[in-house]
Scaffold this active site. Sequence first.
Site, PDB file in Angstrom:
ATOM      1  N   ASP A   1      41.470  18.051  45.436  1.00 52.08           N
ATOM      2  CA  ASP A   1      41.435  18.965  44.286  1.00 52.08           C
ATOM      3  C   ASP A   1      40.797  18.282  43.071  1.00 52.08           C
ATOM      4  OD1 ASP A   1      42.332  21.540  44.727  1.00 52.08           O
ATOM      5  OD2 ASP A   1      44.458  21.034  44.544  1.00 52.08           O
TER       6      ASP A   1
ATOM      7  N   LYS B   1      42.943  29.106  52.710  1.00 48.44           N
ATOM      8  CA  LYS B   1      42.501  27.719  52.906  1.00 48.44           C
ATOM      9  C   LYS B   1      42.582  27.345  54.389  1.00 48.44           C
ATOM     10  CE  LYS B   1      43.513  26.554  48.169  1.00 48.44           C
ATOM     11  NZ  LYS B   1      44.480  26.152  47.155  1.00 48.44           N
TER      12      LYS B   1
ATOM     13  N   GLN C   1      49.886  22.957  46.571  1.00 51.00           N
ATOM     14  CA  GLN C   1      49.568  24.255  45.980  1.00 51.00           C
ATOM     15  C   GLN C   1      50.412  24.494  44.729  1.00 51.00           C
ATOM     16  OE1 GLN C   1      47.132  26.512  47.113  1.00 51.00           O
ATOM     17  NE2 GLN C   1      47.624  27.518  45.183  1.00 51.00           N
TER      18      GLN C   1
END
Length: 285
Positions: free
Chosen positions: A119, A52, A96
């Site tokens: 997300d 990322k 995460q």
Amino acid sequence: MAKIIDGKAVSAEVKAFVAKETAQLKEQGIVPGLAVVIVGDDPASRVYVNNKKKACQEVGFYSEEYALPKETSQEELLALIDRLNKEAKINGILVQSPLPKGLDEAALVEAIDPHKDVDAFHAYNVGRIMQGKFSFLPCTPAGVMELLRSAGVEVGGKHCVVIGRSNIVGKPMAMLLLHQNGTVTICHSKTQNLPEICRSADILVSAVGRAGFVTGSMIKPGAAVIDVGMNRNENGELCGDVVFEEAERVAGYLTPVPGGVGPMTIAMLMKNTLTAAKLQNGIGS
Ligand code: NAP
């Protein structure tokens, strides 16, 4: 033989688009910023976070990483999220998963400002997706839609079968296919006659997490087969849910693992962060 859908190539196109838009935003003094929070030392999570970060560099974003020890408390994480919510140069926040035991992941996601929830896991964004009025789409299902679009696979009117009903893949996947007028069946571990249902699919999306789950005999000739699964085979190699060699002979379109859905997830995260930066600066709707 199936046409192989190249996720690396499509993700490169998406990232090139994001990089171009980012360069234009920079001319207006706006630099999209993403903060990634990782807790503990899960090796797979470390790889994802590194990828990322690398993608942020590629497209020209500002990024911050918070790598915290596994002993970090829920309160400390909530305080960090609160600070990032208020931080103007951060447009997107990502925690995460998986998190170490004892931390309440759902509560942390709900603490993220929905406008920075790149997300698209926050209940506000999930609700917006149900209504079809979204700003962000969850990255993996959005990546699948992009792969289908790039391959010219028409969704409207087709029977789409999604195997898996998780909040992050299966359920939003089904919703996105429905929004594009697919006729959607969702399968899960209690589904009866699963092979038969799969054989009736024009578009089959597998998000189970089991190597060798989808065999050639479960695929309708000519179907588009999208393999979301990320597993390790007996040799420790990365593989999907679909038996690739069998599917290749039956399907019309097929995504490989690696090199299919995986790279798209990160590309769509970049796209969501760009969208977040624009919206937070009053650009777009
Ligand atoms: P998950 O939360 O474990 O969900 C798996 C789903 O598969 C569940 O809904 C489960 O049904 C269903 N299932 C399990 N065994 C089954 C069976 N025998 N028959 C039918 N359905 C069955 O997993 P997830 O987070 O959705 O992820 C799924 C896979 O995608 C994993 O391999 C994951 O690593 C991968 N993934 C890849 C990406 C990417 O970027 N490529 C992103 C996210 C996830 P029940 O609900 O009934 O238990």
